[in-house]
Design a protein around this motif. Structure first.
Motif, PDB file in Angstrom:
ATOM      1  N   LYS A   1      31.278  43.679  39.383  1.00  0.00           N
ATOM      2  CA  LYS A   1      31.223  42.226  39.500  1.00  0.00           C
ATOM      3  C   LYS A   1      29.842  41.780  39.979  1.00  0.00           C
ATOM      4  N   THR A   2      29.384  42.462  41.069  1.00  0.00           N
ATOM      5  CA  THR A   2      28.071  42.135  41.616  1.00  0.00           C
ATOM      6  C   THR A   2      26.988  42.367  40.572  1.00  0.00           C
ATOM      7  N   LEU A   3      27.119  43.497  39.876  1.00  0.00           N
ATOM      8  CA  LEU A   3      26.140  43.852  38.857  1.00  0.00           C
ATOM      9  C   LEU A   3      26.115  42.803  37.746  1.00  0.00           C
ATOM     10  N   ALA A   4      27.328  42.364  37.359  1.00  0.00           N
ATOM     11  CA  ALA A   4      27.428  41.373  36.293  1.00  0.00           C
ATOM     12  C   ALA A   4      26.737  40.077  36.710  1.00  0.00           C
ATOM     13  N   ILE A   5      26.985  39.675  37.962  1.00  0.00           N
ATOM     14  CA  ILE A   5      26.364  38.433  38.450  1.00  0.00           C
ATOM     15  C   ILE A   5      24.845  38.577  38.490  1.00  0.00           C
TER      16      ILE A   5
ATOM     17  N   ILE B   1      29.203  29.988  36.809  1.00  0.00           N
ATOM     18  CA  ILE B   1      30.355  30.886  36.913  1.00  0.00           C
ATOM     19  C   ILE B   1      31.476  30.230  37.710  1.00  0.00           C
ATOM     20  N   GLU B   2      32.627  30.141  37.081  1.00  0.00           N
ATOM     21  CA  GLU B   2      33.762  29.583  37.797  1.00  0.00           C
ATOM     22  C   GLU B   2      34.579  30.704  38.433  1.00  0.00           C
ATOM     23  N   ASP B   3      34.770  31.753  37.674  1.00  0.00           N
ATOM     24  CA  ASP B   3      35.510  32.882  38.213  1.00  0.00           C
ATOM     25  C   ASP B   3      35.108  34.116  37.431  1.00  0.00           C
ATOM     26  N   ILE B   4      35.179  35.261  38.090  1.00  0.00           N
ATOM     27  CA  ILE B   4      34.855  36.498  37.395  1.00  0.00           C
ATOM     28  C   ILE B   4      35.805  37.587  37.892  1.00  0.00           C
ATOM     29  N   VAL B   5      36.460  38.225  36.950  1.00  0.00           N
ATOM     30  CA  VAL B   5      37.445  39.249  37.311  1.00  0.00           C
ATOM     31  C   VAL B   5      37.138  40.508  36.498  1.00  0.00           C
TER      32      VAL B   5
ATOM     33  N   LYS C   1      37.367  45.797  31.662  1.00  0.00           N
ATOM     34  CA  LYS C   1      37.165  44.531  30.983  1.00  0.00           C
ATOM     35  C   LYS C   1      36.650  43.481  31.985  1.00  0.00           C
ATOM     36  N   ILE C   2      35.680  42.709  31.546  1.00  0.00           N
ATOM     37  CA  ILE C   2      35.224  41.610  32.411  1.00  0.00           C
ATOM     38  C   ILE C   2      35.762  40.290  31.858  1.00  0.00           C
TER      39      ILE C   2
ATOM     40  N   THR D   1      29.774  32.422  43.187  1.00  0.00           N
ATOM     41  CA  THR D   1      28.569  31.976  42.500  1.00  0.00           C
ATOM     42  C   THR D   1      27.403  32.923  42.726  1.00  0.00           C
ATOM     43  N   GLY D   2      27.691  34.077  43.328  1.00  0.00           N
ATOM     44  CA  GLY D   2      26.639  35.079  43.437  1.00  0.00           C
ATOM     45  C   GLY D   2      25.746  34.946  44.656  1.00  0.00           C
ATOM     46  N   ASN D   3      26.106  34.060  45.579  1.00  0.00           N
ATOM     47  CA  ASN D   3      25.317  33.958  46.810  1.00  0.00           C
ATOM     48  C   ASN D   3      25.877  34.906  47.864  1.00  0.00           C
ATOM     49  N   ILE D   4      25.076  35.120  48.897  1.00  0.00           N
ATOM     50  CA  ILE D   4      25.530  36.020  49.954  1.00  0.00           C
ATOM     51  C   ILE D   4      26.338  35.206  50.962  1.00  0.00           C
ATOM     52  N   LEU D   5      27.500  35.729  51.347  1.00  0.00           N
ATOM     53  CA  LEU D   5      28.295  35.043  52.376  1.00  0.00           C
ATOM     54  C   LEU D   5      27.949  35.643  53.734  1.00  0.00           C
TER      55      LEU D   5
END
Lengths: 114, 354
Positions: free
Chosen positions: B5-9, B23-27, B32-33, B154-158
């Motif tokens: 997931k991280t890689l995809a983002i 990006i709204e959601d990524i699973v 499969k992505i 959205t790919g930001n760091i929490l």
């Protein structure tokens, strides 16, 4: 002192710093040739280079740096000068002397404003 | 799976940084992505192209057999209702940024920072703590060990949440023994990321634990961040005070108000005989504050409880909130808050381009 407004003229050749009721006006050429960047000033006084041929330079944009300065981006590509509020005030206060010295320095070196 | 997931983002970000915000959601499941993108109905053609581009990019990830990108669209009002947390990345919704600095290393900046952060939170404010010491990050240790920050949708760091505060440190991203052998530009990039790519959200106070000295990090912070004020920490020792003085001068140069000085390791009270010893000198920082005409915010004694609670990662302000040291931190926190409220924020000039 921090100016309230920083106004760039329509032809982008004149910067006005408004402090309450008093304004200081500095030309783009004057600011460009007095850029405080190490590129222009060197790292010691004997490295100082005189910048010539900037009569028609203009300011493309202005960026605020932290609480203390602005960065001016000139149309000749120079963008590394960070002008602190204090430096801008000093430039305005000694505008006439600095300018006179600059012109005579140009003449001595056989250079011109362009 | 979450690594894919991280890689995809990341890949999307490289493809086009704007896509990340779509990006709204990524699973990721069964090789499969599934990705859903926020789209604008009026620009169907544009988004169909983006969809194909993204599918092509993500199918290249190892271990992925297929990619399915769906386009979704909402009316604005609906979107807001469905997305209640709406957290902003970066520091745009941080009200006050206070930097904690010393000049000298080893005077207790990080210990003081974490305890003050917790104390300000106890006063009822939302607090974050940014460990800007990229070369010697101490915050992970002080909160009981490394935790891996999560990546938002959205790919930001929490930020890490612990002791009711939001935390970020380069130490969360690398192992404890990895040295940061970096030149200036890398340091600046790291600091910028911790400021801008972290979802700090709405905070009343962001405490910045500065590295010692007057170098790249300090300059980057001064240039990129509208700092509300700085707190200087010193021991009473002359050697530390010399550098504290430099720190004060640095903040003056970049027009950041000094909220005051804290004296750390001010006194040692022997737990056996109750004798007081001024190991690092007597009231050095207090005298310095007077000389420099800045406020004295308080003193913290040299105490075994404080050291021990720090080493086991349970800040004293949290684990022994009624101890003498904690009361001191609380008093200092009150002063910091009061000083912040009364310090007139330097107003940014308006830039007017005709």
């Amino acid at each position: 002192m921090i100016p309230e407004n920083i106004i760039l003229s329509k032809n982008k050749k004149e910067l006005t710093l408004a402090y309450g009721a008093s304004n200081s006006i500095l030309s783009a050429e004057f600011l460009r040739v007095n850029s405080p960047s190490a590129e222009a000033k060197g790292h010691s006084s004997d490295q100082k280079k005189i910048v010539s041929g900037k009569k028609s330079v203009s300011i493309n944009s202005i960026e605020i740096i932290g609480n203390y300065a602005i960065r001016l981006i000139f149309d000749d590509g120079h963008s590394t000068g960070i002008y602190t509020w204090q430096y801008l005030q000093d430039l305005f206060k000694e505008k006439d002397e600095i300018w006179k010295e600059y012109i005579s320095e140009l003449r001595r070196k056989g250079l011109n404003r362009g | 799976m979450s690594d894919i997931k991280t890689l995809a983002i990341e890949r999307l970000n490289i493809l086009n940084p704007e896509y990340r915000d779509l990006i709204e959601d990524i699973v990721v499941a069964n090789k499969k992505i599934y990705l859903s993108l926020k789209t604008d109905k009026s620009q169907v053609d544009k988004f169909t192209k983006i969809k194909l581009q993204i599918e092509k990019e993500l199918i290249g990830i190892d271990g992925i057999d297929s990619v399915s990108v769906s386009l979704t669209s909402h009316s604005d009002s609906k979107k807001q209702a469905a997305d209640p947390k709406n957290i902003t990345k970066g520091i745009s919704e941080v009200k006050n940024i206070i930097s904690v600095a010393s000049g000298k290393g080893g005077v207790g900046k990080s210990t003081t920072s974490i305890n003050i952060a917790i104390a300000i939170n106890k006063l009822g404010f939302r607090v974050g703590l940014l460990d800007a010491d990229v070369y010697g990050p101490s915050i992970p240790k002080l909160i009981g060990g490394k935790q891996k920050p999560k990546i938002s949708k959205t790919g930001n760091i929490l930020p890490i949440k612990k002791y009711d505060i939001s935390l970020m440190s380069i130490g969360f991203l690398v192992s404890e023994d990895t040295p940061m052998i970096w030149r200036g530009p890398m340091v600046i990039t790291a600091v910028n990321q911790m400021l801008n790519d972290v979802e700090w959200g709405e905070l009343d106070f962001l405490i910045v634990d500065m590295p010692p000295g007057t170098g790249d990090v300090q300059l980057t912070m001064a240039q990129k961040v509208p700092m509300t004020g700085a707190v200087i920490i010193s021991t009473p020792q002359d050697l530390a005070l010399i550098d504290a003085r430099k720190g004060i001068e640095m903040f003056k140069k970049v027009n950041v108000p000094i909220l005051g000085i804290i004296e750390n390791m001010s006194i040692f009270i022997c737990p056996h005989c109750n004798k007081e010893s001024h190991i690092f000198g007597f009231e050095g920082a207090k005298i310095e504050a007077r000389n420099k005409n800045v406020d004295f915010l308080g003193d913290i004694p040299l105490e075994i409880d404080l050291r021990e609670s720090s080493d086991i990662g349970r800040p004293i302000m949290y684990s022994k909130s009624d101890s003498i040291v904690s009361k001191k931190f609380l008093d200092i926190a009150k002063s910091v808050v009061n000083k912040t409220m009364s310090t007139s924020k330097s107003k940014k000039p308006n830039i007017i381009i005709n």
